[in-house]
Every structure is written in structure tokens, then in C-alpha cells.
Design an enzyme around this catalytic site. Structure first.
Site, PDB file in Angstrom:
ATOM      1  N   ASP A  25       1.773 -43.776 -46.254  1.00  0.00           N
ATOM      2  CA  ASP A  25       3.203 -43.664 -46.500  1.00  0.00           C
ATOM      3  C   ASP A  25       3.887 -44.844 -45.830  1.00  0.00           C
ATOM      4  O   ASP A  25       3.352 -45.427 -44.883  1.00  0.00           O
ATOM      5  CB  ASP A  25       3.779 -42.350 -45.970  1.00  0.00           C
ATOM      6  CG  ASP A  25       5.085 -41.976 -46.673  1.00  0.00           C
ATOM      7  OD1 ASP A  25       5.009 -41.278 -47.714  1.00  0.00           O
ATOM      8  OD2 ASP A  25       6.163 -42.379 -46.198  1.00  0.00           O
ATOM      9  N   ASP A  65       3.262 -50.657 -46.935  1.00  0.00           N
ATOM     10  CA  ASP A  65       3.778 -50.867 -48.285  1.00  0.00           C
ATOM     11  C   ASP A  65       2.619 -50.918 -49.278  1.00  0.00           C
ATOM     12  O   ASP A  65       1.760 -51.803 -49.199  1.00  0.00           O
ATOM     13  CB  ASP A  65       4.557 -52.186 -48.269  1.00  0.00           C
ATOM     14  CG  ASP A  65       5.112 -52.588 -49.610  1.00  0.00           C
ATOM     15  OD1 ASP A  65       4.918 -51.859 -50.598  1.00  0.00           O
ATOM     16  OD2 ASP A  65       5.759 -53.654 -49.670  1.00  0.00           O
ATOM     17  N   ASN A  70       0.225 -42.482 -55.946  1.00  0.00           N
ATOM     18  CA  ASN A  70       1.361 -41.580 -56.118  1.00  0.00           C
ATOM     19  C   ASN A  70       2.692 -42.191 -55.689  1.00  0.00           C
ATOM     20  O   ASN A  70       3.742 -41.782 -56.160  1.00  0.00           O
ATOM     21  CB  ASN A  70       1.093 -40.299 -55.307  1.00  0.00           C
ATOM     22  CG  ASN A  70       2.326 -39.445 -55.151  1.00  0.00           C
ATOM     23  OD1 ASN A  70       2.713 -38.711 -56.064  1.00  0.00           O
ATOM     24  ND2 ASN A  70       2.965 -39.519 -53.985  1.00  0.00           N
ATOM     25  N   TYR A  82      12.264 -47.670 -64.176  1.00  0.00           N
ATOM     26  CA  TYR A  82      11.259 -46.636 -63.916  1.00  0.00           C
ATOM     27  C   TYR A  82      10.396 -46.385 -65.154  1.00  0.00           C
ATOM     28  O   TYR A  82       9.174 -46.273 -65.071  1.00  0.00           O
ATOM     29  CB  TYR A  82      11.988 -45.371 -63.483  1.00  0.00           C
ATOM     30  CG  TYR A  82      11.138 -44.186 -63.133  1.00  0.00           C
ATOM     31  CD1 TYR A  82      10.413 -44.139 -61.951  1.00  0.00           C
ATOM     32  CD2 TYR A  82      11.102 -43.067 -63.970  1.00  0.00           C
ATOM     33  CE1 TYR A  82       9.651 -43.025 -61.611  1.00  0.00           C
ATOM     34  CE2 TYR A  82      10.349 -41.950 -63.646  1.00  0.00           C
ATOM     35  CZ  TYR A  82       9.634 -41.936 -62.468  1.00  0.00           C
ATOM     36  OH  TYR A  82       8.887 -40.828 -62.137  1.00  0.00           O
ATOM     37  N   LYS A 133       6.390 -46.940 -65.289  1.00  0.00           N
ATOM     38  CA  LYS A 133       5.514 -45.802 -65.560  1.00  0.00           C
ATOM     39  C   LYS A 133       4.737 -45.974 -66.856  1.00  0.00           C
ATOM     40  O   LYS A 133       3.589 -45.525 -66.968  1.00  0.00           O
ATOM     41  CB  LYS A 133       6.330 -44.510 -65.587  1.00  0.00           C
ATOM     42  CG  LYS A 133       6.848 -44.067 -64.222  1.00  0.00           C
ATOM     43  CD  LYS A 133       5.717 -43.844 -63.230  1.00  0.00           C
ATOM     44  CE  LYS A 133       6.174 -43.116 -61.985  1.00  0.00           C
ATOM     45  NZ  LYS A 133       5.083 -42.960 -60.986  1.00  0.00           N
ATOM     46  N   THR A 176      10.958 -32.821 -56.125  1.00  0.00           N
ATOM     47  CA  THR A 176      10.700 -33.852 -55.126  1.00  0.00           C
ATOM     48  C   THR A 176      12.031 -34.417 -54.658  1.00  0.00           C
ATOM     49  O   THR A 176      13.095 -34.108 -55.210  1.00  0.00           O
ATOM     50  CB  THR A 176       9.851 -34.996 -55.710  1.00  0.00           C
ATOM     51  OG1 THR A 176      10.637 -35.697 -56.695  1.00  0.00           O
ATOM     52  CG2 THR A 176       8.570 -34.477 -56.345  1.00  0.00           C
TER      53      THR A 176
END
Length: 298
Positions: free
Chosen positions: A39, A65, A92, A163, A167, A197
Site C-alpha cells: 500500500d 508506489d 488491485n 478510469y 481499466k 470501497t
């Protein structure tokens, strides 16, 4: 091995300090895997490591990172140094900077594409190189890559062009990795999860209401932990025949997705004239399914 599919295996989970990534890390540890918890936030990563250890599992943190080249290598090195091997990579990590296309700044585009798409590539590249070297040394891996796309990447989402592009790119990268790494004993698949989330709860009042936990104690379809069983299975030796595939996951529902495929065609066997093509395109589209609507489109 009992009921644990991943006993003795070693996993890296990126963006595992909270949300879906945290759920993946806990589920893999509960299934017998040692977990490298990545993380960007040290406090969050270390908290998940301690949670795993408190439950009797093995885990170390790798703070940094995901899109940084050297840190990607360091994650793989941490798995091998601490646990002697790497078997599973779960990509993820990500975040959003939502805005309509005509208002997106260059930085908002670059930062989202960098973390999602480059972040997947960097870790995949270093893990893939490790598995290739293992294979060439006669230690055939049983490696697994689980990438994270989105319904937005599959179908589009109004106000999320950066995004969506990232993706969608992850889907292409997954198919590529499945083809190139198969010979080294590695599979690559992708999931498109829907769960509660930090990203979804910050996406507006309507989305937050949809994602909220039920007050009556009934099945919480938006619990991030619902996503993790498929990730655990895809990370296991049992999934060796499945590669280059994409699954939507929400609550108790798992859906297999079909990618781009050739459909209806017309071949004139000579060059078309532009004036001819209106009727041809109309005929082709009349024989193909309607696209899934873009999220948020009117």
C-alpha cells in the site's frame, strides 16, 4: 492441504491497505498463503500485516508506489527474500479523479492511467521476469496473475474517461500476459468487481446509498469480502486451466465476460465505394447485439 487451496503459496496484493485489496489479503492468508501487503500508506499496510499475523498467518508490508519501477521489483524481491518464492500476484491498487472528458486535466488523466495501467504493468513485468527465470532454471512455476478491471472498463462510465481507458487497457494487458506467460507456467485473468470501497462511497449520494450496508442485517451484497473468494480460487493450483478470462463479481453473482469477437461480415472481394457502405453497415449492425449501455448514459 485440507480445504485450503493455497497452503504454502506466496502472494503479493497491491493496494491492500483497505477495501477490496485488504479483503483479498486477509482471504488469501486465511487460505494458507503468505502475503506481501502493498500500500502507499505505511500505517494501512502495517495494520493489515498485523491483522494477518494475529490470526496466525504470515505477512510482510511493502510500502510504496505500485507504478514505480524500482518498487515493483522490490515487491517481488520481498516475497522471495521473506518467503522463498512468489506464486500469486493480485493487482488491485488504484484511485479515481472523475471528470467529464471536456473538463479532464492532463494531470488527472496521467495520474489515474499511471496508477491503474502502469501499476499493473510494472508489477506484472517484474513478477513475470521472476517466473521466467524460475522456469529456465528448471523450477517450473505454478504462477497466477489476477488483475483488476471494472465494469467501467468493460462498458464505459460517464464522467470517468481516464478510469475507463485505464481499466480497458488492463483487460488488453491481461489477455497479452495470458498468451506470453503461459509457457512459463503462469496464468493471467481479470476481475471486474462491484463493492463498497472508499472510491465508490465518494462517488456521490446516489452511489453511496446503493453501496450502503443493509440496516436489517441481511446479506450485504456490497461487502468487499464477497469479491475475494474468486481471487483466492484464481490464485490457486486448481485454476490452472483458466487463463485470459474476465469475470464480473458482485455479491454472490459471478459472470463470465466475452471479449471482442468477430461477428457478422460482408466481403465484396473488391474495394468498397463510400456510397455503398450505408446499407452494408446497417445490415451488419442489424444482425449484431446492441452494446451494453454506458454507465450513467441517458
Amino acid at each position: 492441504m485440507g480445504d485450503k487451496l493455497n497452503e504454502g503459496r506466496v502472494a503479493i496484493v497491491t493496494g491492500a491497505g483497505q477495501g477490496i485489496g485488504r479483503a483479498h489479503a486477509l482471504a488469501l492468508a486465511a487460505d494458507g498463503a503468505a502475503v506481501v501487503v502493498n500500500d502507499y500508506a505505511a500505517e494501512a499496510a502495517n495494520a493489515v500485516v498485523e491483522e494477518i499475523r494475529a490470526s496466525g498467518g504470515s505477512s510482510v508490508a511493502s510500502v510504496g508506489d505500485v507504478a514505480d519501477w524500482d518498487h515493483g521489483a522490490a515487491m517481488v524481491e520481498a516475497a522471495v527474500a521473506e518467503f522463498g518464492r512468489l506464486d500469486i500476484l493480485v493487482n488491485n491498487a488504484g484511485f479515481v479523479r472523475d471528470r467529464m472528458l471536456v473538463s479532464l486535466s492532463e494531470d488527472e488523466w496521467d495520474s489515474v492511467v499511471r496508477v491503474h495501467l502502469k501499476g499493473h504493468f510494472v508489477t506484472l513485468r517484474h513478477a513475470g521476469a521472476y517466473w521466467r527465470s524460475e522456469s529456465k532454471a528448471g523450477r517450473q512455476p505454478d504462477g497466477r496473475i489476477v488483475n483488476t478491471s471494472s465494469g467501467a472498463g468493460l462498458f464505459g462510465s460517464v464522467g470517468q474517461g481516464n478510469y475507463v481507458a485505464a481499466k480497458a487497457g488492463i483487460l488488453g494487458l491481461t489477455i497479452q500476459a495470458a498468451a506470453e506467460l503461459r509457457g512459463y507456467g503462469v496464468t493471467a485473468n481479470a476481475i471486474a468487481p462491484a463493492a463498497r470501497t472508499q472510491m465508490t462511497m465518494g462517488a456521490g449520494d446516489a452511489m453511496a446509498a446503493q453501496m450502503a450496508a443493509p440496516a436489517d442485517g441481511s446479506f450485504d451484497a456490497m461487502n468487499p469480502a464477497n469479491i475475494s473468494p474468486l481471487v483466492v480460487w484464481l490464485g490457486s493450483p486448481e485454476s490452472s486451466a483458466v487463463t485470459g478470462r474476465v469475470f464480473e463479481v458482485e455479491g454472490g453473482r459471478i459472470t463470465a465476460l466475452d471479449g471482442w469477437q468477430r461477428s457478422v461480415e460482408r466481403d465484396k472481394r473488391s474495394r468498397w465505394e463510400p456510397a455503398e457502405l450505408g446499407a452494408v453497415v446497417e445490415e451488419l449492425l442489424a444482425k449484431t447485439p446492441e452494446p451494453v449501455p454506458v454507465y450513467g448514459a441517458r
